[in-house]
Motif scaffolding. Structure first.
Motif, PDB file in Angstrom:
ATOM      1  N   UNK A 108       8.043  -1.084   7.447  1.00 26.07           N
ATOM      2  CA  UNK A 108       7.917   0.578   6.462  1.00 26.07           C
ATOM      3  C   UNK A 108       9.368   1.087   6.372  1.00 26.07           C
ATOM      4  N   UNK A 109       9.372   2.564   5.341  1.00 30.22           N
ATOM      5  CA  UNK A 109      10.233   3.416   4.817  1.00 30.22           C
ATOM      6  C   UNK A 109      10.102   4.440   6.377  1.00 30.22           C
ATOM      7  N   UNK A 110       9.065   4.627   7.057  1.00 34.54           N
ATOM      8  CA  UNK A 110       9.588   6.611   7.607  1.00 34.54           C
ATOM      9  C   UNK A 110      10.502   6.701   8.139  1.00 34.54           C
ATOM     10  N   UNK A 147       1.053  -1.266  -0.292  1.00 38.91           N
ATOM     11  CA  UNK A 147      -0.261  -0.126   0.411  1.00 38.91           C
ATOM     12  C   UNK A 147       0.634   1.471   0.248  1.00 38.91           C
ATOM     13  N   UNK A 148       1.872   1.290   0.870  1.00 41.27           N
ATOM     14  CA  UNK A 148       2.442   2.110   0.834  1.00 41.27           C
ATOM     15  C   UNK A 148       3.893   2.808  -0.548  1.00 41.27           C
ATOM     16  N   UNK A 149       3.557   1.769  -1.437  1.00 44.62           N
ATOM     17  CA  UNK A 149       4.477   1.988  -2.443  1.00 44.62           C
ATOM     18  C   UNK A 149       3.043   2.202  -3.273  1.00 44.62           C
ATOM     19  N   UNK A 150       2.137   2.094  -3.299  1.00 47.42           N
ATOM     20  CA  UNK A 150       1.031   2.653  -4.235  1.00 47.42           C
ATOM     21  C   UNK A 150       0.543   3.263  -4.170  1.00 47.42           C
ATOM     22  N   UNK A 161       7.932   7.711  -0.040  1.00 50.77           N
ATOM     23  CA  UNK A 161       9.215   7.570  -0.256  1.00 50.77           C
ATOM     24  C   UNK A 161      10.151   5.969   0.371  1.00 50.77           C
ATOM     25  N   UNK A 162      10.811   5.835  -0.853  1.00 51.33           N
ATOM     26  CA  UNK A 162      11.507   4.780  -0.746  1.00 51.33           C
ATOM     27  C   UNK A 162      11.191   3.384  -0.089  1.00 51.33           C
ATOM     28  N   UNK A 163       9.502   3.363  -0.232  1.00 47.44           N
ATOM     29  CA  UNK A 163       8.577   2.666  -0.386  1.00 47.44           C
ATOM     30  C   UNK A 163       8.381   1.135  -1.141  1.00 47.44           C
ATOM     31  N   UNK A 164       8.608   1.404  -2.181  1.00 48.52           N
ATOM     32  CA  UNK A 164       9.155   0.630  -3.107  1.00 48.52           C
ATOM     33  C   UNK A 164      10.362  -0.894  -3.092  1.00 48.52           C
ATOM     34  N   UNK A 165      10.826  -0.069  -2.010  1.00 47.38           N
ATOM     35  CA  UNK A 165      11.932  -1.037  -2.085  1.00 47.38           C
ATOM     36  C   UNK A 165      11.455  -2.501  -0.849  1.00 47.38           C
ATOM     37  N   UNK A 166      10.440  -2.172  -0.780  1.00 48.76           N
ATOM     38  CA  UNK A 166       9.268  -3.311   0.533  1.00 48.76           C
ATOM     39  C   UNK A 166       8.358  -3.486  -0.552  1.00 48.76           C
ATOM     40  N   UNK A 167       8.447  -3.546  -1.676  1.00 52.66           N
ATOM     41  CA  UNK A 167       7.256  -3.984  -2.071  1.00 52.66           C
ATOM     42  C   UNK A 167       7.152  -5.068  -2.557  1.00 52.66           C
ATOM     43  N   UNK A 168       6.745  -6.511  -2.374  1.00 50.86           N
ATOM     44  CA  UNK A 168       7.116  -7.816  -2.569  1.00 50.86           C
ATOM     45  C   UNK A 168       5.674  -8.529  -3.610  1.00 50.86           C
ATOM     46  N   UNK A 169       5.714  -9.253  -3.953  1.00 46.72           N
ATOM     47  CA  UNK A 169       5.246 -10.180  -4.766  1.00 46.72           C
ATOM     48  C   UNK A 169       3.435 -10.397  -3.403  1.00 46.72           C
ATOM     49  N   UNK A 170       4.331 -11.271  -2.395  1.00 41.82           N
ATOM     50  CA  UNK A 170       3.297 -11.588  -1.361  1.00 41.82           C
ATOM     51  C   UNK A 170       2.428 -10.201  -0.689  1.00 41.82           C
ATOM     52  N   UNK A 171       3.055  -8.727  -0.354  1.00 41.37           N
ATOM     53  CA  UNK A 171       1.929  -7.676  -0.387  1.00 41.37           C
ATOM     54  C   UNK A 171       0.992  -7.530  -0.756  1.00 41.37           C
ATOM     55  N   UNK A 172       1.987  -7.534  -2.512  1.00 43.08           N
ATOM     56  CA  UNK A 172       1.181  -7.211  -3.736  1.00 43.08           C
ATOM     57  C   UNK A 172      -0.366  -7.771  -3.707  1.00 43.08           C
ATOM     58  N   UNK A 173      -0.230  -8.996  -3.983  1.00 42.94           N
ATOM     59  CA  UNK A 173      -1.144 -10.454  -3.964  1.00 42.94           C
ATOM     60  C   UNK A 173      -1.540  -9.918  -3.149  1.00 42.94           C
ATOM     61  N   UNK A 174      -1.884  -9.462  -1.455  1.00 49.47           N
ATOM     62  CA  UNK A 174      -2.731  -9.332  -0.732  1.00 49.47           C
ATOM     63  C   UNK A 174      -3.282  -7.779  -0.248  1.00 49.47           C
ATOM     64  N   UNK A 175      -2.176  -7.273  -0.604  1.00 45.76           N
ATOM     65  CA  UNK A 175      -2.844  -5.651  -1.413  1.00 45.76           C
ATOM     66  C   UNK A 175      -4.104  -5.086  -2.566  1.00 45.76           C
ATOM     67  N   UNK A 231      -3.943   7.704   4.564  1.00 49.16           N
ATOM     68  CA  UNK A 231      -4.264   8.581   5.730  1.00 49.16           C
ATOM     69  C   UNK A 231      -3.558   8.305   7.226  1.00 49.16           C
ATOM     70  N   UNK A 232      -3.308   6.611   7.663  1.00 52.47           N
ATOM     71  CA  UNK A 232      -2.918   6.668   8.993  1.00 52.47           C
ATOM     72  C   UNK A 232      -1.209   6.771   8.697  1.00 52.47           C
ATOM     73  N   UNK A 233      -0.466   6.311   7.693  1.00 49.17           N
ATOM     74  CA  UNK A 233       0.486   6.086   7.906  1.00 49.17           C
ATOM     75  C   UNK A 233       0.951   7.487   7.086  1.00 49.17           C
ATOM     76  N   UNK A 234       0.329   8.574   6.752  1.00 48.35           N
ATOM     77  CA  UNK A 234       0.963   9.732   6.322  1.00 48.35           C
ATOM     78  C   UNK A 234       0.955  10.980   8.233  1.00 48.35           C
TER      79      UNK A 234
END
Ligand SMILES: C[S@@+](CC[C@H](N)C(=O)[O-])C[C@H]1O[C@@H](n2cnc3c(N)ncnc32)[C@H](O)[C@@H]1O
Length: 278
Positions: A95-97, A23-26, A30-44, A70-73
């Motif tokens: 999280x990359x916050x 979700x943070x990547x979508x 910032x930098x969220x794409x570092x942690x975007x995984x197939x598993x995460x995308x399949x869920x989100x 909004x929560x993350x922001x």
């Protein structure tokens, strides 16, 4: 990395951390794409597309994935507003916050904690990244004694702690242990503020059957009866925080939430942010 004496925690809920990382990547954090995984995308992605389809008929439940944005922001904006000398995020997941904040503010220290498996997975994904020197990732269990024992108070700036998407997965007794652990740590470091979100049962009730579907999915992932362990109201959560080492806790009003005017109508947001202080 240091280790604390660890009880089991609840590593099962880390699966939802993969979904929120996507979700943070979508949403372009910032930098969220570092942690975007197939598993995460399949869920989100199915969840997000389902929400979009639902939005026309049921705007509240249909905005669920948007409210994750909004929560993350708001957590990140709150952290920046505190001008911390030391920021501690527990259950940071993917999280990359902390990395982004530490890179922008080299004079402060940011420490991310999570259970060992998640720290290991996260460290592997970060292996090729150039991380700021003032950023640290450590194993740490909210339910164990000695969380943050090696931390010292900063010479300048405030001390803050955060848990995003963590304590609602804990039962009542675990929530109290977790909040005692955080309040003790903040007191030892000279006092500080803590931000968390809660999804109170009385607020969730307004979402009708759609909330039941999400809670049931979370029950299967976490192995917990989510509904029964949520706080019944914000007053109950505030009372528990104030009985477990915090001198004051309050709901953050809309006026303190950056860009709240752009968010889905607040009455359709299932969570509230609570700031507690020692
Ligand atoms: C739902 S994820 C949320 C991750 C991230 N904060 C986010 O918003 O995407 C919950 C995180 O809490 C961690 N966690 C669960 N129990 C914990 C405990 N007792 N101590 C520290 N972390 C814990 C899990 O490993 C997982 O990474």
């Amino acid at each position: 990395m240091t280790t604390t004496h660890s009880s089991a925690g609840n590593p099962r809920v880390s699966l939802t951390g993969y979904a929120t990382a996507s979700a943070w990547t979508h949403f372009g954090f910032e930098h969220a794409q570092w942690f975007s995984t197939l598993r995460g995308r399949a869920l989100f992605l199915p969840l997000h597309l389902g929400c979009r389809a639902l939005r026309r008929f049921a705007p509240g439940p249909g905005a669920f994935t948007e409210t994750l944005y909004w929560r993350h922001h708001w957590f990140s904006e709150w952290a920046a507003r505190q001008c911390p000398g030391l920021a501690i995020e527990i259950g940071a997941g993917l999280s990359t916050r902390g990395i982004a904040h530490a890179a922008r503010n080299p004079q402060m220290q940011w420490v991310d904690y999570d259970l060992p498996d998640m720290v290991h997975a996260r460290a592997n994904m970060l292996a090729s990244r150039d991380l700021p020197a003032n950023y640290t990732l450590e194993p740490g269990d909210l339910l164990a004694t000695g969380l943050g024992a090696q931390l010292t108070a900063p010479s300048r700036g405030s001390v803050i702690a955060m848990t995003e998407g963590v304590t609602d997965y804990l039962n009542r007794e675990e929530k109290q242990r977790a909040w005692q652990s955080i309040s003790s740590l903040l007191k030892r470091l000279g006092g500080g503020r803590y931000l968390l979100e809660i999804y109170p049962r009385d607020r969730i009730a307004a979402f009708g059957p759609a909330a039941g579907v999400v809670l049931d999915a979370l029950r299967r992932i976490s192995g917990r009866d989510m509904l029964s362990q949520l706080c019944s109201s914000t007053d109950e959560a505030i009372g528990l925080l104030e009985n477990n080492g915090f001198s004051r806790a309050r709901v953050l009003p809309e006026s303190e939430l950056a860009d709240a005017g752009r968010a889905p109508p607040p009455s359709q947001r299932a969570f509230v942010l609570i700031e507690a202080q020692t």
